[in-house]
Design an enzyme around this catalytic site. Structure first.
Site, PDB file in Angstrom:
ATOM      1  N   HIS A   1     -20.978  89.277  49.493  1.00 35.72           N
ATOM      2  CA  HIS A   1     -22.346  89.659  49.132  1.00 35.72           C
ATOM      3  C   HIS A   1     -22.613  91.149  49.284  1.00 35.72           C
ATOM      4  O   HIS A   1     -23.694  91.610  48.952  1.00 35.72           O
ATOM      5  CB  HIS A   1     -23.360  88.895  49.977  1.00 35.72           C
ATOM      6  CG  HIS A   1     -23.425  89.373  51.401  1.00 35.72           C
ATOM      7  ND1 HIS A   1     -22.560  88.936  52.350  1.00 35.72           N
ATOM      8  CD2 HIS A   1     -24.231  90.282  52.010  1.00 35.72           C
ATOM      9  CE1 HIS A   1     -22.829  89.541  53.493  1.00 35.72           C
ATOM     10  NE2 HIS A   1     -23.836  90.368  53.310  1.00 35.72           N
TER      11      HIS A   1
HETATM   12  C1  UD1 Z   1     -28.758  91.360  54.130  1.00 34.70           C
HETATM   13  C2  UD1 Z   1     -28.331  92.469  55.077  1.00 34.70           C
HETATM   14  C3  UD1 Z   1     -26.841  92.351  55.361  1.00 34.70           C
HETATM   15  C4  UD1 Z   1     -26.469  90.955  55.814  1.00 34.70           C
HETATM   16  C5  UD1 Z   1     -26.948  89.950  54.762  1.00 34.70           C
HETATM   17  C6  UD1 Z   1     -26.598  88.521  55.109  1.00 34.70           C
HETATM   18  C7  UD1 Z   1     -29.615  94.564  54.855  1.00 34.70           C
HETATM   19  C8  UD1 Z   1     -29.561  95.946  54.356  1.00 34.70           C
HETATM   20  N1  UD1 Z   1     -28.583  93.794  54.478  1.00 34.70           N
HETATM   21  O1  UD1 Z   1     -28.148  91.607  52.875  1.00 34.70           O
HETATM   22  O2  UD1 Z   1     -26.513  93.277  56.377  1.00 34.70           O
HETATM   23  O3  UD1 Z   1     -25.061  90.845  55.969  1.00 34.70           O
HETATM   24  O4  UD1 Z   1     -28.367  90.094  54.640  1.00 34.70           O
HETATM   25  O5  UD1 Z   1     -27.013  87.618  54.153  1.00 34.70           O
HETATM   26  O6  UD1 Z   1     -30.538  94.193  55.542  1.00 34.70           O
HETATM   27  N2  UD1 Z   1     -32.199  86.840  48.154  1.00 34.70           N
HETATM   28  C9  UD1 Z   1     -32.620  85.592  47.767  1.00 34.70           C
HETATM   29  N3  UD1 Z   1     -33.058  84.740  48.720  1.00 34.70           N
HETATM   30  C10 UD1 Z   1     -33.097  85.058  50.039  1.00 34.70           C
HETATM   31  C11 UD1 Z   1     -32.689  86.356  50.423  1.00 34.70           C
HETATM   32  C12 UD1 Z   1     -32.228  87.219  49.480  1.00 34.70           C
HETATM   33  O7  UD1 Z   1     -32.584  85.247  46.601  1.00 34.70           O
HETATM   34  O8  UD1 Z   1     -33.504  84.212  50.854  1.00 34.70           O
HETATM   35  C13 UD1 Z   1     -31.676  87.777  47.131  1.00 34.70           C
HETATM   36  C14 UD1 Z   1     -32.736  88.625  46.502  1.00 34.70           C
HETATM   37  O9  UD1 Z   1     -32.405  88.776  45.158  1.00 34.70           O
HETATM   38  C15 UD1 Z   1     -32.581  89.944  47.214  1.00 34.70           C
HETATM   39  C16 UD1 Z   1     -31.088  90.003  47.488  1.00 34.70           C
HETATM   40  O10 UD1 Z   1     -30.739  88.630  47.719  1.00 34.70           O
HETATM   41  O11 UD1 Z   1     -33.036  91.019  46.475  1.00 34.70           O
HETATM   42  C17 UD1 Z   1     -30.714  90.846  48.639  1.00 34.70           C
HETATM   43  O12 UD1 Z   1     -31.362  90.414  49.842  1.00 34.70           O
HETATM   44  P1  UD1 Z   1     -31.547  91.455  51.050  1.00 34.70           P
HETATM   45  O13 UD1 Z   1     -32.164  90.792  52.197  1.00 34.70           O
HETATM   46  O14 UD1 Z   1     -32.171  92.684  50.550  1.00 34.70           O
HETATM   47  O15 UD1 Z   1     -30.087  91.868  51.419  1.00 34.70           O
HETATM   48  P2  UD1 Z   1     -28.787  90.977  51.570  1.00 34.70           P
HETATM   49  O16 UD1 Z   1     -27.889  91.294  50.443  1.00 34.70           O
HETATM   50  O17 UD1 Z   1     -29.103  89.540  51.833  1.00 34.70           O
END
Ligand code: UD1
Length: 362
Positions: free
Chosen positions: A209
């Site tokens: 991811h």
């Molecule tokens: C985040 C953390 C990362 C961790 C990871 C575990 C930061 C910078 N990154 O990355 O360190 O290893 O979580 O999962 O904080 N999304 C969904 N549903 C959810 C959550 C996210 O669809 O419940 C999608 C959305 O499109 C979102 C994208 O995932 O824009 C990224 O989510 P985000 O929380 O920004 O970062 P992660 O890639 O999950």
């Protein structure tokens, strides 16, 4: 003592659980759990609360997704009144996600003490958003709880006084130690119909991811191609982060030969890890869990902020080099996987050590 805990994203639910549990048994401790809402899908959040026995959050800031600036700013804006209202003696923040740095910054500006659980980890790669979050959070924290010696060394080099650094071990491993028996009894629950038989035997478990791996179409295509090759030797089961699933679709890529699933709950994923032939990942926490479990781990990154998983554990960094992935996989399939040992203090008691320190330094 009034303690606030801040969580927001999947990897940190496993870290808060043992600390809250350990503090529960201490007298005169009142705990408040705040969920920023960074992760909001049921299978990225709610199911972890159920399985880890974490109480429902007292406050949910419901920030959701957004750019880094927007998400960080939103957490800060929504957390500030909660902090002013609750007047905690200390706020505990976990890991390296945007929720961690955002809440630590609010506390520092309002003169509220911060404890950082999982302090001192460094990949020395500032292109990773998590590295920026780690560096800043450690500068802001008053108490720094490290999982391993390299954490202490990194913090000392950055000028953090020794008396603020406490090597407590790995809280994520606390949750693993506690729940591994239940995870192994789980027997593939949560997997789609028909999967149980197929994965009873030999399989590669994959998670990906990191933005560096999944946000660039060419790189993602190349990694999926390598996984396709892996699938010629053994089944590949790939519980995909929503971000990764979305990117595969956006770039019009195909992963039909790989079993792409929704993210798995904690117990199901842990059970799958403990029986895997090999785990292929770019996650931080999974490098640690495989090291504890003694399962071979091939990490699709050029660096790691968790070097003990390489020096002591079963982790091998393969970067994005398909040849290296291929050769390491052949070694594993030939029964010549790297043997590892469990790092010191990864013993299931890190949460208790944090609770003891907090009550000593109220
Ligand atoms: C985040 C953390 C990362 C961790 C990871 C575990 C930061 C910078 N990154 O990355 O360190 O290893 O979580 O999962 O904080 N999304 C969904 N549903 C959810 C959550 C996210 O669809 O419940 C999608 C959305 O499109 C979102 C994208 O995932 O824009 C990224 O989510 P985000 O929380 O920004 O970062 P992660 O890639 O999950």
């Amino acid at each position: 003592m009034n303690v606030f805990h801040i969580v927001g994203a999947r990897p940190n639910f496993m870290k808060v659980a043992p600390v809250m549990n350990a503090l529960k048994t201490r007298k005169h401790v009142v705990q408040t759990l705040i969920h920023t809402g960074q992760h909001y899908d049921a299978n990225m959040s709610d199911v972890f609360f159920e399985q880890l026995g974490i109480p429902a959050p007292d406050v949910n800031l419901a920030v959701g997704s957004g750019s880094h600036a927007r998400q960080t700013a939103e957490i800060m804006t929504r957390f500030e009144p909660v902090l002013l209202d609750g007047k905690p003696d200390i706020v505990l923040v976990y890991g390296d996600v945007n929720s961690t740095v955002a809440s630590a910054l609010v506390c520092a500006k309002l003169g509220v003490r911060v404890g950082h659980v999982e302090a001192g980890l460094r990949s020395f790669d500032r292109t990773m958003p998590e590295e920026i979050n780690r560096l800043l959070t450690d500068q802001l924290a008053d108490l720094l709880f490290t999982p391993s010696e390299d954490g202490d060394v990194n913090l000392r080099k950055e000028g953090i006084p020794a008396e603020r650094i406490f090597r407590v071990g790995n809280v994520m491993i606390d949750s693993l130690v506690k729940l591994l028996p239940a995870a192994q009894r789980q027997n593939h629950n949560g997997l789609p119909e028909g999967f149980a038989g197929r994965y009873a035997d030999r399989y590669a478990l994959v998670t990906l991811h990191r933005p560096a791996n999944v946000d660039d179409g060419v790189i993602l295509k190349c990694i999926l191609q390598s996984l396709l090759e892996v699938s010629q030797d053994l089944s590949v089961v790939f519980p995909a982060h929503p971000r990764t699933r979305k990117r595969i679709a956006d770039f019009g890529l195909h992963a039909d030969q790989l079993q792409v699933l929704d993210p798995l709950p904690y117990l199901e994923f842990l059970g799958m890890q403990s029986r895997a032939t090999v785990v292929i990942t770019d996650s931080g926490g999974i490098q640690e869990e495989t090291t504890y479990l003694g399962i071979p781990c091939l990490t699709v990154r050029e660096n790691t902020e968790r070097p003990v998983t390489v020096s002591l554990g079963t982790n091998v960094l393969v970067g994005r080099d398909p040849d290296k992935l291929r050769s390491e996989l052949s070694r594993i399939l030939a029964g010549e996987a790297k043997k590892g040992t469990i790092p010191p203090l990864w013993d299931g008691h890190a949460g208790e050590r944090i609770a003891a320190l907090l009550t000593k330094h109220p």
